[in-house]
Design a protein around this motif. Structure first.
Motif, PDB file in Angstrom:
ATOM      1  N   ARG A 174       0.801  -1.228   0.000  1.00 38.18           N
ATOM      2  CA  ARG A 174       0.000   0.000   0.000  1.00 38.18           C
ATOM      3  C   ARG A 174       0.832   1.276   0.000  1.00 38.18           C
ATOM      4  O   ARG A 174       0.341   2.338  -0.364  1.00 38.18           O
ATOM      5  CB  ARG A 174      -0.933   0.018   1.223  1.00 38.18           C
ATOM      6  CG  ARG A 174      -2.030  -1.004   1.140  1.00 38.18           C
ATOM      7  CD  ARG A 174      -3.075  -0.820   2.223  1.00 38.18           C
ATOM      8  NE  ARG A 174      -4.177  -1.756   2.023  1.00 38.18           N
ATOM      9  CZ  ARG A 174      -5.199  -1.570   1.209  1.00 38.18           C
ATOM     10  NH1 ARG A 174      -5.270  -0.459   0.489  1.00 38.18           N
ATOM     11  NH2 ARG A 174      -6.152  -2.474   1.090  1.00 38.18           N
ATOM     12  N   GLU A 175       2.073   1.182   0.416  1.00 40.50           N
ATOM     13  CA  GLU A 175       2.912   2.377   0.528  1.00 40.50           C
ATOM     14  C   GLU A 175       4.369   1.968   0.481  1.00 40.50           C
ATOM     15  O   GLU A 175       4.699   0.774   0.563  1.00 40.50           O
ATOM     16  CB  GLU A 175       2.608   3.096   1.843  1.00 40.50           C
ATOM     17  CG  GLU A 175       2.861   2.247   3.077  1.00 40.50           C
ATOM     18  CD  GLU A 175       2.323   2.872   4.340  1.00 40.50           C
ATOM     19  OE1 GLU A 175       3.152   3.356   5.138  1.00 40.50           O
ATOM     20  OE2 GLU A 175       1.081   2.867   4.524  1.00 40.50           O
ATOM     21  N   GLU A 176       5.240   2.947   0.345  1.00 40.58           N
ATOM     22  CA  GLU A 176       6.649   2.599   0.365  1.00 40.58           C
ATOM     23  C   GLU A 176       6.983   2.034   1.739  1.00 40.58           C
ATOM     24  O   GLU A 176       6.449   2.453   2.762  1.00 40.58           O
ATOM     25  CB  GLU A 176       7.507   3.825   0.062  1.00 40.58           C
ATOM     26  CG  GLU A 176       7.358   4.950   1.072  1.00 40.58           C
ATOM     27  CD  GLU A 176       8.128   6.185   0.674  1.00 40.58           C
ATOM     28  OE1 GLU A 176       8.581   6.263  -0.476  1.00 40.58           O
ATOM     29  OE2 GLU A 176       8.266   7.078   1.528  1.00 40.58           O
ATOM     30  N   SER A 177       7.836   1.043   1.774  1.00 38.59           N
ATOM     31  CA  SER A 177       8.211   0.398   3.027  1.00 38.59           C
ATOM     32  C   SER A 177       9.722   0.402   3.163  1.00 38.59           C
ATOM     33  O   SER A 177      10.462   0.558   2.187  1.00 38.59           O
ATOM     34  CB  SER A 177       7.696  -1.044   3.070  1.00 38.59           C
ATOM     35  OG  SER A 177       8.319  -1.830   2.064  1.00 38.59           O
ATOM     36  N   ALA A 178      10.171   0.202   4.375  1.00 38.64           N
ATOM     37  CA  ALA A 178      11.619   0.187   4.622  1.00 38.64           C
ATOM     38  C   ALA A 178      12.294  -0.892   3.796  1.00 38.64           C
ATOM     39  O   ALA A 178      13.326  -0.662   3.157  1.00 38.64           O
ATOM     40  CB  ALA A 178      11.886  -0.013   6.108  1.00 38.64           C
TER      41      ALA A 178
END
Length: 499
Positions: free
Chosen positions: A314-318
């Motif tokens: 859903r979103e940028e992640s580490a």
């Protein structure tokens, strides 16, 4: 009517599981659901583990007849399945006493003969009302539906799998039409209670339950987070992936006034593991160590690293930023992309030692997640990124993690026109539509149209995809170069415009 708790419910209470009000003791129907189970053993946080699920199922069965079902995605992907194509999962679920399974989309990543062999080795029944061989005939040993008598009632159950682009040996027809035929058949057989065992989106399950009034319960998968929704007292249920939880359903009464009690059972360390399933899990882990050699420390994480599917899809992640940075650094590309579905750990990497086993477990597909590099214009890069933030991609494995590019998108806009303003480099300078960029992308979307990506510009590079670098090797090299410890890159590559 007086209600009293059963022995099974008391045992589950002792395990610390949240329970519904106990049903009346009038021949209840019991179901336990797991879905999207890729590993046998416990997770890094100590939860999950099929051996513990087996204990819970047996304690419920001690009280009376219970159906234990699996709603798809079990044979692939995992680190073990990359080498053994799901043999370990069949052994584990056989020992755990599984009754029924349906296909998940990842089952069809196996070669046809391998899948048939896994079905033949199963002591449980595979169900699929809509997925057959390309000829239209059923896979050997697979039934569209089945009936079983429980507590004096006839229970009908059928399987469904989401339509997708699968290997050529598979043909999955429209799930809705297949469900209607199965329900018609099960109703004609005088089934008292009809269950859909599905592997499709929650949206599709909602529509199915709304349309099919004779369907009493949906036990589903495909999403990786627990879901419990109701329509007129009928439930749609999904558990958390990798046996973090199981859904427990008790139904009592009769048509048209069935009542359903639901409990989400948390598979926690306090649950004693089943010895037979635990032995199988340990044996397969020993096999993995023999294949990969000793587990060695590659780097040290300064803080926990987010690698859960619910975030990366859903979103940028580490982990997404670290992987794409590693790909860009290792290939020298201007931009690096990876579909989130290629990153499969679905866990938080704890602070401290990061081993080769952990990093190999991020990339679980048979193609070894090879990387190809090819030229692309800024305009075509934008097209690809648009697909990555489309309504059908956000929340799924098609959502992209990126390096070397920044973008903002508006989730309220129409798919295909969601990116707001220009694409930019990490330093903020714009990327022109006519500019030529070297882009690195993993082979499944770039070369096989995986997740709906169309990248004809990659064709020449795809001819040599088998020789491309493995994402795991690029990541290990990148992390080893981070000193003294690994820290997640700064956020801001993919920004979601707020309303």
């Amino acid at each position: 009517m007086i209600r009293r708790a059963s022995l099974a419910l008391a045992l589950l209470t002792a395990l610390g599981c949240a329970l519904p009000p106990p049903p009346p003791p009038l021949n209840p129907l019991r179901f336990v659901l797991v879905n999207d189970v890729y590993v046998l053993d416990t997770l890094s946080d100590g939860t999950g583990g099929l051996a513990r699920v087996a204990t819970v199922v047996q304690r419920i069965r001690d009280e009376g007849p219970t159906l234990f079902v699996l709603a798809g995605d079990v044979l692939s992907p995992s680190l073990l399945s990359k080498y053994y194509s799901g043999r370990q999962m069949i052994e584990g679920f056989n020992a755990a006493g599984l009754d029924y399974a349906t296909f998940g989309n990842h089952e069809f990543e196996l070669a046809r003969d391998t899948l048939v062999a896994r079905i033949a080795a199963s002591k449980f029944t595979w169900l699929s009302a809509n997925c057959t061989e390309a000829s239209g005939g059923p896979f050997p040993g697979v039934e569209p539906w089945d009936t079983v008598r429980m507590s004096g009632r006839l229970v009908g159950i059928f399987g469904l799998t989401v339509q997708d682009r699968y290997r050529s040996y598979v043909r999955c027809s429209d799930p809705d039409s297949a469900a209607a035929r199965a329900i018609d058949t099960l109703s004609a057989l005088k089934s008292d209670f009809i269950v859909g065992l599905t592997h499709q989106s929650i949206t599709a399950d909602r529509a199915l339950l709304s349309r099919e009034t004779r369907l009493d319960l949906i036990l589903g998968g495909h999403e990786h987070s627990a879901i419990d929704e109701t329509q007129n007292g009928r439930h749609i249920l999904k558990a958390d992936a990798n046996s973090r939880t199981a859904q427990f359903v008790t139904a009592w009464g009769s048509d048209p006034s069935w009542q359903e009690g639901v409990a989400l059972l948390r598979i926690e360390p306090r649950i004693e593991p089943d010895s037979a399933v635990l032995a199988i899990s340990r044996r397969w882990q020993d096999s993995l160590r023999a294949r990969l050699g000793p587990e060695v420390v590659v780097a040290t994480a300064a803080a926990p690293i987010e690698a859960r599917d619910a975030v990366s899809r859903r979103e940028e992640s580490a982990i997404g930023m670290l992987v794409t940075d590693a790909i860009r650094a290792g290939t020298g590309a201007d931009v690096a992309l990876i579909n989130s579905g290629a990153i499969r750990l679905d866990d938080v990497i704890p602070a401290g030692a990061m081993t080769n086993y952990t990093l190999e477990s991020l990339f679980l597909f048979a193609d070894e997640t090879r990387v190809v590099t090819f030229p692309l214009t800024g305009a075509r890069l934008r097209d690809i990124l648009e697909h990555g933030v489309s309504a059908t991609s956000v929340g799924t494995g098609a959502f992209l993690q990126v390096s070397g590019v920044q973008l903002t998108y508006d989730p309220a806009a129409q798919s295909g026109s969601r990116i707001v303003g220009q694409l930019a480099r990490p330093d903020g300078t714009p990327i022109g539509a006519a500019e030529s960029l070297n882009v690195s992308f993993v082979a499944y979307p770039a070369c096989e149209a995986g997740d709906g990506y169309e990248v004809p510009e990659a064709a020449a590079a795809c001819d040599r995809a088998a020789e491309g670098p493995r994402a795991a090797d690029l990541l290990i090299r990148h992390l080893r170069g981070m000193s003294p410890s690994v820290m997640a890159p700064a956020a801001g590559r993919i920004q979601r415009q707020q309303p």
